[in-house]
Design a protein around this motif. Sequence first.
Motif, PDB file in Angstrom:
ATOM      1  N   UNK A 147      12.000  20.622 -14.963  1.00 55.20           N
ATOM      2  CA  UNK A 147      13.234  19.995 -15.147  1.00 55.20           C
ATOM      3  C   UNK A 147      14.276  21.105 -15.546  1.00 55.20           C
ATOM      4  N   UNK A 148      13.899  22.004 -16.482  1.00 58.13           N
ATOM      5  CA  UNK A 148      14.861  23.031 -16.686  1.00 58.13           C
ATOM      6  C   UNK A 148      15.233  23.931 -15.746  1.00 58.13           C
ATOM      7  N   UNK A 149      14.396  24.139 -14.742  1.00 64.09           N
ATOM      8  CA  UNK A 149      14.674  24.796 -13.393  1.00 64.09           C
ATOM      9  C   UNK A 149      15.711  24.116 -12.440  1.00 64.09           C
ATOM     10  N   UNK A 150      15.517  22.689 -12.383  1.00 60.49           N
ATOM     11  CA  UNK A 150      16.434  22.117 -11.758  1.00 60.49           C
ATOM     12  C   UNK A 150      17.762  22.051 -12.233  1.00 60.49           C
ATOM     13  N   UNK A 151      17.871  22.030 -13.463  1.00 63.80           N
ATOM     14  CA  UNK A 151      19.209  21.706 -14.210  1.00 63.80           C
ATOM     15  C   UNK A 151      19.822  23.201 -14.030  1.00 63.80           C
ATOM     16  N   UNK A 152      18.972  24.143 -14.216  1.00 61.09           N
ATOM     17  CA  UNK A 152      19.667  25.574 -13.771  1.00 61.09           C
ATOM     18  C   UNK A 152      20.323  25.768 -12.467  1.00 61.09           C
ATOM     19  N   UNK A 153      19.528  25.206 -11.548  1.00 61.68           N
ATOM     20  CA  UNK A 153      19.839  25.238 -10.140  1.00 61.68           C
ATOM     21  C   UNK A 153      21.281  24.395  -9.901  1.00 61.68           C
ATOM     22  N   UNK A 154      21.451  23.024 -10.403  1.00 56.93           N
ATOM     23  CA  UNK A 154      22.560  22.319 -10.630  1.00 56.93           C
ATOM     24  C   UNK A 154      23.695  23.223 -11.019  1.00 56.93           C
ATOM     25  N   UNK A 155      23.382  23.840 -12.150  1.00 52.60           N
ATOM     26  CA  UNK A 155      24.557  24.592 -12.691  1.00 52.60           C
ATOM     27  C   UNK A 155      25.043  25.668 -11.689  1.00 52.60           C
ATOM     28  N   UNK A 163      23.668  18.940   0.578  1.00 56.00           N
ATOM     29  CA  UNK A 163      24.035  19.785   1.755  1.00 56.00           C
ATOM     30  C   UNK A 163      22.706  20.703   2.111  1.00 56.00           C
ATOM     31  N   UNK A 164      21.918  20.572   1.469  1.00 54.40           N
ATOM     32  CA  UNK A 164      20.496  21.462   1.775  1.00 54.40           C
ATOM     33  C   UNK A 164      19.203  20.400   1.757  1.00 54.40           C
ATOM     34  N   UNK A 165      18.278  20.516   2.901  1.00 53.94           N
ATOM     35  CA  UNK A 165      17.011  19.937   2.737  1.00 53.94           C
ATOM     36  C   UNK A 165      16.340  20.225   1.603  1.00 53.94           C
ATOM     37  N   UNK A 166      15.544  18.917   0.977  1.00 57.01           N
ATOM     38  CA  UNK A 166      15.106  18.944  -0.170  1.00 57.01           C
ATOM     39  C   UNK A 166      13.920  19.808  -0.345  1.00 57.01           C
ATOM     40  N   UNK A 180      10.089  17.747  -7.293  1.00 51.68           N
ATOM     41  CA  UNK A 180      11.552  17.578  -7.278  1.00 51.68           C
ATOM     42  C   UNK A 180      12.017  16.104  -6.951  1.00 51.68           C
ATOM     43  N   UNK A 181      11.179  15.133  -6.222  1.00 50.65           N
ATOM     44  CA  UNK A 181      11.578  13.809  -6.261  1.00 50.65           C
ATOM     45  C   UNK A 181      11.722  13.178  -7.383  1.00 50.65           C
ATOM     46  N   UNK A 182      10.557  13.433  -8.399  1.00 48.77           N
ATOM     47  CA  UNK A 182      10.378  13.001  -9.635  1.00 48.77           C
ATOM     48  C   UNK A 182      11.452  13.010 -10.593  1.00 48.77           C
ATOM     49  N   UNK A 183      12.000  14.277 -10.522  1.00 45.43           N
ATOM     50  CA  UNK A 183      12.881  14.996 -11.562  1.00 45.43           C
ATOM     51  C   UNK A 183      14.548  14.305 -11.068  1.00 45.43           C
TER      52      UNK A 183
END
Length: 188
Positions: A147-155, A163-166, A180-183
């Motif tokens: 979750x934290x990695x996803x939030x980092x990427x979004x920042x 814009x990019x394939x999942x 990733x889908x769950x997050x």
Amino acid sequence: MTITDYLTTLVPFSHDELNDILSYFEKEYIQKNKELLKEGQVCHTLYFVEQGMGRSYYLKEDGKEITQWFFGEGKFMTSADSFFNQSPSHYYLEILEDSIVYGISYKKLDLLLAKYHKMEKFARLLSIEMLTKIVRKLNAIQFQTARERYDYMISEFPDISHRVPLGYIASYLGMTQETLSRIRRNDF
């Protein structure tokens, strides 16, 4: 952000210096899915992405692509170790959207570094920015939850999920597409 804006944000170039520096760059329109570099090739070009999106990736032994980095508008794109050391790249560079980029060769950049002391400062600040981002990503992969990695990427890349394939995003984050889908489901 334009290349002019980016350059002058880091270093106060004069109007004449800026015009001369920009004359060393070549503007290119590159179509989606074009490979700019393959593993094993030496990266001879540093690109500034004015419009569009690119990525660097590598192939695992089983042929699976692992995204190392995304390059969006207002950022420089290259295989850094290959470009700055003029050595074979471990990565591929690919354009993900129709893009407008400004490219400068290693040789031309070297000429600018010799010609302008301010370009040396620019190269140092750009290198620090690149290194800092790589260290932040490495720290995220090593020490943060999915979750934290996803939030980092979004920042770092706020509109990337549109814009990019999942699959590219999941590999960049070091997680499965299911995780990733769950997050992402929890965001909506």
